[in-house]
Design an enzyme around this catalytic site. Structure first.
Site, PDB file in Angstrom:
ATOM      1  N   LYS A 129       0.841  -1.204   0.000  1.00  0.00           N
ATOM      2  CA  LYS A 129       0.000   0.000   0.000  1.00  0.00           C
ATOM      3  C   LYS A 129       0.874   1.251   0.000  1.00  0.00           C
ATOM      4  CE  LYS A 129      -3.686  -2.389   2.397  1.00  0.00           C
ATOM      5  NZ  LYS A 129      -4.112  -2.889   3.700  1.00  0.00           N
ATOM      6  N   GLN A 183      -4.960  -1.872  10.126  1.00  0.00           N
ATOM      7  CA  GLN A 183      -4.675  -3.170   9.514  1.00  0.00           C
ATOM      8  C   GLN A 183      -5.102  -4.292  10.461  1.00  0.00           C
ATOM      9  OE1 GLN A 183      -3.470  -3.277   6.349  1.00  0.00           O
ATOM     10  NE2 GLN A 183      -3.528  -5.501   6.293  1.00  0.00           N
ATOM     11  N   ASP A 229     -11.678   1.454   4.436  1.00  0.00           N
ATOM     12  CA  ASP A 229     -11.903   0.008   4.384  1.00  0.00           C
ATOM     13  C   ASP A 229     -13.376  -0.306   4.129  1.00  0.00           C
ATOM     14  OD1 ASP A 229      -9.797  -1.799   4.633  1.00  0.00           O
ATOM     15  OD2 ASP A 229      -9.578  -1.456   6.779  1.00  0.00           O
TER      16      ASP A 229
END
Ligand code: GUN
Length: 284
Positions: free
Chosen positions: A52, A96, A119
């Protein structure tokens, strides 16, 4: 003749478009800001975060990785989430997953401001998606839609069958396909006569985490096949679809690697830029 849905090349095309968008945002003094909170050192998570970071920096994002120790308390982590919620220069962020066992993922996910939840895991965003008014959605689901769009795959009125009902792929893809006027069937481990159902699919999306499970026997001639699987078998990466078998029936198919994988990060970047665009518009 080319049957490959090339996620790697499509991701590069989107990168080129996003670089241009970012250049135009700079005229409003806006640089898309993306942060990732990473707790502990899960080795798979470290690879995801590194990928990312690499893409975000290549595109010209302001990318921040906030590394926190495994021993951090839930309250301390909530505090870090709140700091990002309040920062004007951060358009979107993710925490995460997985988190250490002593921390409630649900509590943390719920603490992320829905406007910055890139997300798409916050209950508000899940609700908006299911009410056909999506804001941010899970990145893999977004990436699949962006891939199909570039290949002009028609969705309206098509039979879409999804194998797998996870919160991060199966369910959000089902909602996006329904929003796109497809006729959607979601199958899972309790589905009877799976291949009879999957053979109805004009578009078959497979996200079950079982290496090369779907063969040509599950696929109607001419179907579009999207393989979300990322399985490591004997050190080799494989999908949930047996590619060599499936390609005999499919009209278009994603390879693994080089299919959905690169598009997942595209989905994340794309949605962060959409939020940054709103920030720029608000300044005008
Ligand atoms: N871990 C594995 N995939 C994901 C994802 O899409 N988002 C977050 N936050 N964590 C993950």
């Amino acid at each position: 003749m080319d049957k490959i849905l090339d996620g790697k090349n499509t991701a590069i095309q989107y990168d080129e478009e996003m670089v241009q968008t970012i250049a135009s945002l700079k005229q409003d003094n806006v640089t898309p800001g993306l942060a990732v909170i990473m707790v502990g050192n899960n080795s798979a998570s470290e690879i995801y975060v590194r990928n990312k970071k690499r893409r975000a920096e290549k595109l010209g994002f302001n990318f921040e990785e906030i590394k926190l120790p495994e021993s951090i308390s839930e309250d301390e982590l909530l505090n870090e989430v709140n700091k990002l919620n309040q920062r004007d220069d951060i358009d979107g962020f993710i925490v995460q997953l997985p988190l250490p066992e002593h921390i409630s993922e649900e509590k943390i996910v719920n603490a992320v401001n829905a406007d910055k939840d890139v997300d798409g895991f916050a209950p508000y965003n899940v609700g908006k998606l299911f009410m056909n008014d999506p804001k941010q959605v899970p990145a893999t689901a977004k990436g699949i839609m962006l891939l199909l769009e570039k290949y002009n795959v028609e969705l309206d009125g098509k039979n879409v069958v999804i194998v797998g009902r996870s919160n991060i792929v199966g369910r959000p893809v089902a909602a996006l396909m329904l929003n796109a006027n497809a006729t959607v069937t979601v199958t899972h481990s309790h589905t009877k006569n799976l291949s009879e159902v999957t053979k109805q699919a004009d578009i078959l999306i497979v996200a079950i985490g079982k290496s090369e499970f779907i063969t040509s026997d599950y696929i109607k001639s001419g179907a579009v096949v999207i393989d979300v699987g990322m399985n490591r078998v004997d050190g080799k990466l494989s999908g949930d679809v047996d590619f060599d078998s499936a390609i005999k029936q499919a009209s278009l198919i994603t390879p693994v690697p080089g299919g959905v994988g690169p598009m997942t990060i595209t989905g994340l970047m794309y949605q962060t830029i959409e939020i940054a665009k709103k920030r720029a518009n608000a300044k005008r």
